[in-house]
Design a protein around this motif. Structure first.
Motif, mmCIF file in Angstrom:
data_model
loop_
_atom_site.group_PDB
_atom_site.id
_atom_site.type_symbol
_atom_site.label_atom_id
_atom_site.label_comp_id
_atom_site.label_asym_id
_atom_site.label_seq_id
_atom_site.Cartn_x
_atom_site.Cartn_y
_atom_site.Cartn_z
ATOM 1 N N ASN A 350 14.373 -32.410 0.273
ATOM 2 C CA ASN A 350 14.895 -33.227 -0.837
ATOM 3 C C ASN A 350 14.255 -32.844 -2.164
ATOM 4 O O ASN A 350 14.929 -32.761 -3.192
ATOM 5 C CB ASN A 350 14.638 -34.710 -0.566
ATOM 6 N N ARG A 353 15.381 -29.343 -3.191
ATOM 7 C CA ARG A 353 16.778 -29.414 -3.618
ATOM 8 C C ARG A 353 16.876 -29.964 -5.035
ATOM 9 O O ARG A 353 17.610 -29.432 -5.878
ATOM 10 C CB ARG A 353 17.541 -30.332 -2.663
ATOM 11 N N ASN A 354 16.117 -31.054 -5.307
ATOM 12 C CA ASN A 354 16.099 -31.625 -6.663
ATOM 13 C C ASN A 354 15.683 -30.571 -7.675
ATOM 14 O O ASN A 354 16.284 -30.447 -8.746
ATOM 15 C CB ASN A 354 15.121 -32.801 -6.744
ATOM 16 N N GLN A 357 18.413 -27.993 -8.104
ATOM 17 C CA GLN A 357 19.544 -28.528 -8.874
ATOM 18 C C GLN A 357 19.186 -28.622 -10.358
ATOM 19 O O GLN A 357 20.023 -28.336 -11.217
ATOM 20 C CB GLN A 357 19.927 -29.911 -8.341
ATOM 21 N N GLY A 414 17.548 -39.661 -2.913
ATOM 22 C CA GLY A 414 16.638 -38.645 -2.364
ATOM 23 C C GLY A 414 15.172 -38.988 -2.511
ATOM 24 O O GLY A 414 14.422 -39.001 -1.530
HETATM 25 MG MG LIG Z 1 17.907 -35.390 -4.834
#
Ligand SMILES: [Mg+2]
Ligand SMILES: Nc1ncnc2c1ncn2[C@@H]1O[C@H](COP(=O)(O)OP(=O)(O)OP(=O)(O)O)[C@@H](O)[C@H]1O
Length: 452
Positions: A350, A353-354, A357, A414
């Motif tokens: 998580n 991924r953050n 992104q 998340g």
């Molecule tokens: Mg996230």
């Protein structure tokens, strides 16, 4: 109790008024009778001595007696009077109202008077008897009688009130208190069936109320249980959806590559696959609009951290696509941590991924590095990126579910899930730094189980 006493007193007053009138009437009739007996002495001898006459009158308690045996008026006995006669009362068939009025005015007026009383002589003693007497004795006797009645009614009202009080307590107050007590206990723990009321009141209406309450409680408890189950189900669905969405997003990336395949059959199938996966992702996302999740307790074991982090990086690399993002891991090869492998993977993935992104959103190249090291009682993992830093909204609602999300298609779950999972391990997730030059999150995992 006070009300009962008051009501009994009122009833006693209603009884007192006629009975005091009757008492006065009887008192005066007794006087008439005694006077008649005293005058009988004259029938024996016509002229009696003055002393005897005085003694007879004193015994009867009157000043004089006139006995009329026939039409001729006969004066029988007489003594000097201290005052003139002020009132005359006729006791032959008096109306009740007059008796009551006379009795009350006698009680009220304290001044002694001399009165004349006319009555019917008893035992065919003549036509009429008339006596004159002072009122002091009458009034004293009436007052005495009144006080006795008052004391008696006080005792009666206290006893009645006491009995009524005990009866009301046993029959009404106690059952009502019981109902109120059960209701309070039930309100504290409505899902606990032990606090359902068991109807026990003897009074019909109260018992009906208890039964109505019981049926209401039963329904309410059932509804609460169902609500709890639905809430748990909602939580579980939200959690499943969140991670299923992430898995499906990774799958979406693979299908992009499948689309590039030369095989015509695969090329034909690929868009359908992409569409299905996109629909599934949407479904997950709309499900996520509901409810926040509570995670199950972690299944702790000793896991190799390096392997786990390499898995995360591999998956992220696939997801990067065309963007220019480099990954690095700085983890001691043999480092093991006490954790639930599945949950820790979700936490680190998580965070990575953050970061990915955030970097992709800037359109600039970037770097994500995951490092780990051991401290005396904690294992530390840091996830660092060179992204744009957390937007203000995300900082304000940091770790709050659904609130801080700013990424398109993200839910804002998340970070809150990651923190919740770590807290389940006895650990913690914190934001160490964030700013234009990048962001760093820090994971702490305790080395020893809580029990030791
Ligand atoms: Mg996230
Ligand atoms: N490394 C980071 N750099 C910049 N912003 C970040 C970073 N990590 C999180 N954020 C910001 O914090 C917000 C909250 O993150 P969180 O993971 O809780 O939700 P999300 O990523 O929006 O949705 P989800 O993870 O549930 O799909 C993100 O929307 C993003 O704006």
């Amino acid at each position: 109790m006070v009300l009962t006493a008051i009501f009994v007193m009122i009833a006693e007053i209603l009884i007192f008024v006629p009975s005091v009138a009757r008492y006065r009437e009887e008192f005066l009739n007794l006087k008439l009778e005694r006077s008649q007996i005293a005058s009988l002495a004259l029938l024996v001898s016509e002229d009696i001595s003055a002393e005897l006459s005085e003694e007879l009158l004193m015994n009867a308690g009157v000043f004089n007696v006139v006995l009329r045996r026939d039409e001729a008026r006969q004066l029988m006995l007489s003594a000097p009077m201290p005052a003139p006669i002020s009132q005359t009362f006729d006791l032959r068939d008096p109306p009740a109202t007059m008796l009551i009025k006379d009795a009350l005015s006698r009680l009220i007026d304290p001044e002694p008077e001399v009165i004349r009383v006319i009555g019917q002589p008893g035992q065919m003693g003549g036509l009429l008897i008339e006596i004159t007497l002072e009122t002091t004795e009458l009034r004293d006797a009436m007052l005495d009688y009144g006080v006795r009645i008052l004391i008696l009614s006080a005792v009666i009202s206290i006893v009645t009130a006491g009995l009524l009080f005990i009866a009301v307590r046993a029959l009404l107050v106690k059952p009502i208190k019981h109902v109120v007590g059960t209701m309070a206990a039930y309100a504290d723990a409505p899902e606990d069936a032990r606090y359902l009321i068991s109807p026990s009141a003897g009074v019909t209406e109260l018992r009906e109320a208890e039964e109505a309450l019981l049926s209401m409680q039963t329904q309410l408890t059932g509804a609460l249980r169902q609500r709890e189950r639905l809430a748990q189900l909602g939580s579980a669905v939200a959690k499943v959806s969140h991670d299923l969405r992430n898995i499906l997003t990774s799958a979406q990336l693979f299908t992009d590559r499948i689309e590039m395949s030369e095989d015509p059959q695969v090329k034909r199938m690929a868009p359908k696959l992409v569409n299905s996966i996109t629909r599934a992702v949407h479904l997950c996302e709309s499900t996520l609009a509901f409810g926040k999740a509570e995670e199950p307790a972690p299944n702790l074991g000793m896991i190799n951290l390096d392997d786990l982090i390499q898995d995360v990086i591999e998956a992220e690399r696939l997801a990067v696509g065309d963007a220019d993002i480099s990954f690095s891991a700085d983890v001691p090869v043999a480092m093991v941590v006490r954790a639930d492998a599945e949950q820790l993977y979700r936490v680190i993935s998580n965070l990575a991924r953050n970061a990915r992104q955030a970097i992709i959103a800037t359109g600039q190249p970037g770097e994500i590095s995951i490092a780990a090291y051991g401290q005396p009682d904690m294992d530390i993992v840091t996830i660092t990126d060179t992204g744009p830093g957390l937007p203000p909204k995300a900082q304000e609602y940091l770790f709050q579910p659904f609130q801080g999300g700013t990424t398109k298609g993200g839910t804002g779950l998340g970070l809150s899930i990651a923190r919740e999972l770590l807290r389940g391990h006895g650990g913690e997730l914190t934001l160490r730094t964030t700013g234009a030059e990048g962001t760093q999150f820090l994971i702490e995992l305790p080395k020893t189980p809580a029990a030791t």
